[in-house]
Enzyme design. Structure first.
Site, short mmCIF file in Angstrom:
data_model
loop_
_atom_site.label_atom_id
_atom_site.label_comp_id
_atom_site.label_asym_id
_atom_site.label_seq_id
_atom_site.Cartn_x
_atom_site.Cartn_y
_atom_site.Cartn_z
N ARG A 110 76.16 -1.12 8.62
CA ARG A 110 77.02 0.07 8.72
C ARG A 110 77.06 0.77 7.35
NH1 ARG A 110 80.15 -4.40 8.13
NH2 ARG A 110 81.78 -4.34 6.50
N THR B 61 77.62 -8.40 3.08
CA THR B 61 78.72 -7.48 3.41
C THR B 61 78.46 -6.70 4.69
OG1 THR B 61 77.76 -5.70 2.07
CG2 THR B 61 79.30 -7.20 0.97
N CYS C 136 78.14 2.35 3.86
CA CYS C 136 79.11 2.02 2.82
C CYS C 136 80.19 3.11 2.77
CB CYS C 136 78.39 1.92 1.47
SG CYS C 136 79.47 1.81 0.03
N CYS D 144 79.78 5.12 -1.09
CA CYS D 144 78.75 6.14 -1.38
C CYS D 144 78.40 6.99 -0.18
CB CYS D 144 77.49 5.49 -1.95
SG CYS D 144 76.60 4.42 -0.78
N CYS E 118 74.81 3.95 -5.58
CA CYS E 118 76.16 3.52 -5.23
C CYS E 118 76.83 2.79 -6.40
CB CYS E 118 76.12 2.60 -4.01
SG CYS E 118 77.76 2.08 -3.45
N ARG F 89 80.05 -2.90 -6.73
CA ARG F 89 79.63 -4.07 -7.52
C ARG F 89 78.21 -4.48 -7.11
NH1 ARG F 89 83.07 -9.59 -7.58
NH2 ARG F 89 84.45 -8.28 -8.87
N CYS G 112 73.64 1.17 1.51
CA CYS G 112 74.09 2.08 0.45
C CYS G 112 72.94 2.95 -0.05
CB CYS G 112 74.63 1.29 -0.74
SG CYS G 112 75.94 0.13 -0.38
#
Length: 364
Positions: A79, A46, A81, A84, A54, A57, A50
């Site tokens: 980058r 992704t 999230c 969170c 967090c 999923r 995080c």
């Protein structure tokens, strides 16, 4: 509050517990808030990083890497999230800052802002703001505003030329509204409050418990003092100093039952006390005391943790002052507040009594 207090009261797991990748992965799978700010994890599929807690999923283990800092994750090309927000302060801190801002707005306003105005001022929805405020402070924004107005009223009665001047200076729109609320605000009529309790009746009795002599006193609103000392005379003088012009009524046989119930709560704090309390203090003190009453027996918090829960992250010293001003021993359990390292600090009723209460609640 108890569920949140339970999370806060448990001691934070030391950073050493998250040194290995398998330990860190276990923390991520458990969404362990104790690992937040200790490490961060990124997900290659992704491109985001995080906090361990967090709520997104769960990612596949093969796509997850761990980082010792936010900067390291960003330098690796990830980058933050959007869920969170790992590049911002922890959620608890952000919420505490929002609530603290709202409290300042209430404190500084001549007329208490309504819920919509407060929510708009701090930039969150009306429903979310109300829920957040109560979660952090233990009381609603309206209850906080009422307590702040009560504090102004109490200060005004000592300074203004007349009761009417004090009423309007405190922010009441009409004298009728204030007089309807004055027993709850002051515990007695404003004239009696202004004259040191003149005309007010306070029932009291002295008993004995495992911690020494205990004095219990009540107004018509509820129990206003639970005092503990080795010397009963010291307790009576303390009560007289609090209400120098009130009518103190002692040795009533039926009041002994109230004392017995309070003694039972002292001996077994986990049972709590189901009698009404007449809690008097500044708005800030009442916030601290309300949060304290949410800490279950057997748990402790540090002064810093308590300050966070009250909505004043830098207010550990002020929180300690509120604990010291508490006149309702055990019923408002300031004995459950300890130093940051878990050691026992000062206690209005004596450090030995504080240690005995904590040992009793821990089942020792």
């Amino acid at each position: 509050m108890e569920s949140e207090m339970g999370k806060t009261a448990n001691k934070v797991i030391p950073q050493a517990a998250y040194q290995g990748d398998e330990q860190r992965w276990a923390a991520v799978r458990q969404r362990d808030g104790g690992a937040d700010e200790v490490f961060w994890y990124s997900v290659r599929s992704t491109g985001v990083y995080c906090r361990p807690s967090c709520g997104a999923r769960p990612a596949l283990r093969k796509n997850v890497d761990f980082h010792d800092s936010r900067e390291a994750a960003e330098q690796a090309g990830f980058r933050p999230c959007l869920r969170c927000k790992p590049d911002q302060p922890p959620l608890a801190e952000r919420q505490a800052a929002i609530v603290a801002q709202a409290c300042r707005l209430i404190d500084e306003a001549e007329q208490a802002p309504d819920l919509d105005a407060l929510a708009a001022a701090v930039g969150v929805s009306r429903f979310h703001f109300h829920r957040m405020f109560k979660a952090v402070t233990g009381i609603t924004p309206k209850a906080y505003a009422n307590a702040q107005r009560a504090r102004r009223m109490q200060a005004g009665l000592a300074q203004e030329a007349s009761v009417t001047d004090a009423i309007y200076a405190a922010g009441f729109n009409s004298s009728g509204r204030f007089y309807a609320q004055s027993p709850a605000v002051l515990g007695m009529t404003p004239t009696a409050f202004r004259s040191g309790g003149r005309g007010a009746q306070i029932r009291f009795a002295i008993g004995a418990c495992s911690l020494g002599a205990i004095l219990v006193a009540s107004t018509e609103q509820g129990i206003c003092a639970i005092l503990i000392d080795d010397d009963p005379d010291v307790l009576v003088r303390d009560l007289q100093d609090r209400f120098p012009k009130a009518e103190l009524i002692g040795a009533e046989p039926e009041y002994e039952q109230v004392v017995s119930r309070v003694v039972g709560m002292v001996e077994r704090p986990e049972l709590g006390l189901d009698l009404p309390l007449d809690v008097r203090g500044t708005a800030f003190q009442q916030r601290v005391w309300q949060v304290l009453r949410g800490i279950p027996a057997g748990r402790t918090v540090s002064y810093a943790e308590l300050a966070q829960l009250v909505g004043s992250p830098k207010g550990a010293r002020a929180v300690a002052g509120a604990c010291a001003a508490n006149a309702l021993a055990v019923a408002i359990p300031c004995h459950r507040v300890v130093r940051n390292d878990g050691s026992i600090s000062g206690y209005r009723w004596g450090v030995d009594r504080k240690a005995a209460l904590l040992d009793r609640e821990a089942g020792k």
